[in-house]
Design an enzyme around this catalytic site. Sequence first.
Site, short mmCIF file in Angstrom:
data_model
loop_
_atom_site.label_atom_id
_atom_site.label_comp_id
_atom_site.label_asym_id
_atom_site.label_seq_id
_atom_site.Cartn_x
_atom_site.Cartn_y
_atom_site.Cartn_z
N PHE A 68 3.78 5.91 -5.64
CA PHE A 68 3.71 7.34 -5.37
C PHE A 68 2.95 8.12 -6.42
CE2 PHE A 68 7.51 7.18 -8.12
CZ PHE A 68 7.26 8.24 -8.99
N LYS B 184 -0.53 -0.15 2.53
CA LYS B 184 0.81 0.40 2.71
C LYS B 184 1.06 1.32 1.52
CE LYS B 184 4.67 0.59 1.79
NZ LYS B 184 5.47 1.80 1.39
N SER C 176 6.96 -0.89 -9.99
CA SER C 176 7.91 -1.25 -11.04
C SER C 176 7.93 -2.76 -11.24
CB SER C 176 9.31 -0.76 -10.67
OG SER C 176 9.81 -1.49 -9.56
N CYS D 86 2.03 4.83 -15.31
CA CYS D 86 2.33 3.58 -16.00
C CYS D 86 1.62 3.48 -17.35
CB CYS D 86 1.97 2.38 -15.13
SG CYS D 86 0.20 2.18 -14.83
#
Length: 500
Positions: free
Chosen positions: A150, A174, A227, A282
Amino acid sequence: MTKIVNHWIGGKAVDGASGTYGPVTDPATGAVTTKVAFASAEEVDAAVAAAKDAFAAWGRSSLAQRTSILFRFRALLDTHRDEIAELITAEHGKVHSDALGEVARGLEIVDLACGISVQLKGELSTQVASRVDVASIRQPLGVVAGITPFNFPAMVPMWMFPIAIACGNTFVLKPSEKDPSASVRIAELLSEAGLPDGVFNVVHGDKTAVDRLLEHPDVKAVSFVGSTPIARHIHATASANGKRVQALGGAKNHMLVLPDADLDAAADAAVSAAYGSAGERCMAISAVVAVGSIGDTLVEKIRERAEKIKIGPGGDPASEMGPLITKAHRDKVASYVAGAAAEGCEVVLDGTGYTVEGFEDGHWIGISLLDRVPTSAKAYQDEIFGPVLCVLRAGTYEEGVALINASPFGNGTAVFTRDGGAARRFQLEVEAGMVGVNVPIPVPVGYHSFGGWKDSLFGDHHVYGNDGTHFYTRGKVVTTRWPDPADAPAGVDLGFPRNH
């Protein structure tokens, strides 16, 4: 009327057929503004089938055809960058300048894909034996998939699909169900640029869609950013199904500040790297390691700067930091700050009670700064993914590097110093995939690859750059022997002298 975001399959928008939808909120208000269709396994199959059908022609298309389409797409993306940034702000919450920066970084990879012919050049060795030549070439894999997070709904997909389709593959994306609109707008622009139907497809959804992509026999490779626990699952599951995988996981990026550093520059860098994009990236610096006696001074400089950050709706030009993506994520980030003092941290700034007048239902959190953080604290051990900066203390350079290397993550890191010798030692000794020297967020330019070490990467290839080209192609070696025309059967004279 609530907006509905549907799939993009075979070159057109396709209504969701599963009957399941997910909510998309405006993070600044907390209001549900959009519904996104969640794909069933059968809908994922339809997207993969469209991509497989398209590959029959696209995989054999010329480099000139592919790159000409990408050049047109780049022009359209540049023209519509403000529109895409507005979609990102509306669903993610980041300020407009951050969203524009995201699109710009994605454009870098489109630029690289436009010149992919250089990366796809093969090798030729002539006369390895009498009249024998050996050539190495690279060919596309087929249908490949991208599963993206996201926090960068435009940039991270553009780290993947431009290279993939430039190499001759077809793509199924996706995207995150939390901010899906940018991906569909990008699909529309690709179609407008002349990309054949089925070469790029978008399916929205949850674990059902992801798992089907991971197990589908016609998907040859999977790219993922997210993650660490999910990256580990993606890598294990897709690998078990015989697919290539590049799965980028979480991070706890450290910035080592040596006693000789310019502390004003270091404080500026720490604030921008920790709190930019509300810490939802990140490559955020979430841990500063202060070496020697500079810690108190550095923390004070960071505090002074952090308190001046203007937090507000992403659409407000005065805002420097927006809300977090969801209320649940906001509450999780706040929990690390709430429990920090009990774990031995000194709470210098606590942003958990922050709100914005007129937008009280938004997913707001202010700036948090924790000092003297022990390595045992959850705020240090976990990837928080929010505007929380931990400051740790180290007595020496060696102690600081050992602290960094003990982390299970190895995504990015930075050192701030005026000492070239110390910087050189650091870049060689630190265990991370991307290193900055007086640069807090060392994200490589498009023609160098992006990726970490240890629990920050699962798989052998980093994304984009040369690694991206190699990931989306496979090598083939061709050994050739041709008879010399002078050795033609008797009765056929091609005019070559028989003097050898």
